[in-house]
Design a protein around this motif. Structure first.
Motif, short mmCIF file in Angstrom:
data_model
loop_
_atom_site.label_atom_id
_atom_site.label_comp_id
_atom_site.label_asym_id
_atom_site.label_seq_id
_atom_site.Cartn_x
_atom_site.Cartn_y
_atom_site.Cartn_z
N ARG A 57 13.51 -10.01 14.18
CA ARG A 57 13.98 -8.83 14.89
C ARG A 57 12.84 -7.85 15.19
N VAL A 58 11.94 -7.65 14.23
CA VAL A 58 10.90 -6.63 14.36
C VAL A 58 9.72 -7.15 15.17
N GLY A 59 9.37 -8.38 15.00
CA GLY A 59 8.23 -8.91 15.74
C GLY A 59 6.98 -8.97 14.87
N ARG A 60 5.84 -8.91 15.51
CA ARG A 60 4.57 -9.07 14.80
C ARG A 60 4.25 -7.83 13.98
N GLN A 61 3.98 -8.06 12.70
CA GLN A 61 3.65 -7.00 11.77
C GLN A 61 2.13 -6.90 11.62
N PRO A 62 1.62 -5.74 11.19
CA PRO A 62 0.17 -5.61 11.00
C PRO A 62 -0.40 -6.58 9.96
N GLN A 63 0.38 -6.93 8.95
CA GLN A 63 -0.14 -7.84 7.94
C GLN A 63 -0.27 -9.28 8.46
N ASP A 64 0.35 -9.59 9.61
CA ASP A 64 0.19 -10.91 10.20
C ASP A 64 -1.03 -11.00 11.11
N ASN A 65 -1.63 -9.88 11.45
CA ASN A 65 -2.80 -9.84 12.32
C ASN A 65 -4.06 -9.91 11.46
N GLU A 66 -4.88 -10.90 11.69
CA GLU A 66 -6.09 -11.06 10.88
C GLU A 66 -7.11 -9.97 11.14
N HIS A 67 -7.06 -9.32 12.30
CA HIS A 67 -8.04 -8.30 12.65
C HIS A 67 -7.50 -6.88 12.48
N ALA A 68 -6.38 -6.74 11.79
CA ALA A 68 -5.77 -5.43 11.61
C ALA A 68 -6.51 -4.64 10.53
N GLU A 69 -6.48 -3.34 10.66
CA GLU A 69 -7.04 -2.44 9.65
C GLU A 69 -5.96 -2.08 8.64
N ILE A 70 -6.38 -1.58 7.49
CA ILE A 70 -5.42 -1.17 6.46
C ILE A 70 -4.56 -0.03 6.98
N SER A 71 -5.15 0.85 7.77
CA SER A 71 -4.41 2.00 8.27
C SER A 71 -3.35 1.62 9.29
N ASP A 72 -3.38 0.40 9.82
CA ASP A 72 -2.35 -0.03 10.78
C ASP A 72 -0.99 -0.17 10.12
N ALA A 73 -0.95 -0.43 8.84
CA ALA A 73 0.32 -0.62 8.14
C ALA A 73 0.84 0.67 7.52
N ASP A 74 0.12 1.77 7.69
CA ASP A 74 0.59 3.03 7.12
C ASP A 74 1.85 3.49 7.83
N ALA A 75 2.76 4.00 7.04
CA ALA A 75 4.01 4.51 7.60
C ALA A 75 4.25 5.91 7.04
N ASP A 76 5.15 6.62 7.65
CA ASP A 76 5.52 7.94 7.18
C ASP A 76 6.52 7.78 6.04
N TYR A 77 6.13 8.16 4.86
CA TYR A 77 6.99 8.00 3.70
C TYR A 77 7.85 9.22 3.42
N GLY A 78 7.70 10.26 4.19
CA GLY A 78 8.50 11.46 3.99
C GLY A 78 7.66 12.59 3.43
N PHE A 79 8.35 13.65 3.10
CA PHE A 79 7.70 14.85 2.60
C PHE A 79 8.01 15.01 1.13
N PHE A 80 6.98 15.09 0.31
CA PHE A 80 7.16 15.25 -1.12
C PHE A 80 6.35 16.44 -1.60
#
Length: 133
Positions: A57-80
């Motif tokens: 459903r979602v498609g290609r994820q950053p962890q499936d891309n060999e040339h992805a940076e660590i920051s590509d998988a960052d998401a907004d986790y909310g406000f704490f």
């Protein structure tokens, strides 16, 4: 995500096969290990199928891309709030409540009341005081 799918599906098939082998090995007389191994295999397969459906459903994820940076998988986790003491109060209330379940039911209501106070404080901490919006 593809590697996670493979890991869970392979583990599910492995535990199902080991469960059937264990059942034949014990002549299905020991009815704890056989169902437990089958259930572990079923749970691993359920996770693998869920991940497969999500990946489809979602498609290609950053962890499936060999040339992805660590920051590509960052998401907004909310406000704490890093300054908040309310999570510690919630943990203390949960500790009192679970202690009440283990040692005496008369202690549990004290933990439940403390938990309600802590949850209300946590939910409304930004509506009053220095950090009010």
């Amino acid at each position: 995500m593809k590697s996670s799918i493979y890991v869970f599906v392979i583990c599910g098939l492995f535990f199902a096969a080991v469960g059937v082998f264990y059942g034949f090995y014990t002549d299905f007389s020991e009815m704890v290990g056989f169902p437990a191994l089958l259930l572990v295999g079923a749970m691993a397969l359920m996770i693998g199928v869920y991940l497969w459906l999500t990946d489809r459903r979602v498609g290609r994820q950053p962890q499936d891309n060999e040339h992805a940076e660590i920051s590509d998988a960052d998401a907004d986790y909310g406000f704490f709030s890093p300054w908040s003491w309310w999570p510690i109060a919630c943990a203390g209330a949960a500790a009192v409540a679970f202690y009440g379940i283990a040692m005496g039911w008369w202690i549990f209501p004290f933990g439940a009341v403390l938990g309600l106070v802590a949850l209300v404080g946590l939910a409304y901490e930004h509506d009053r005081g220095d950090h009010a919006h």
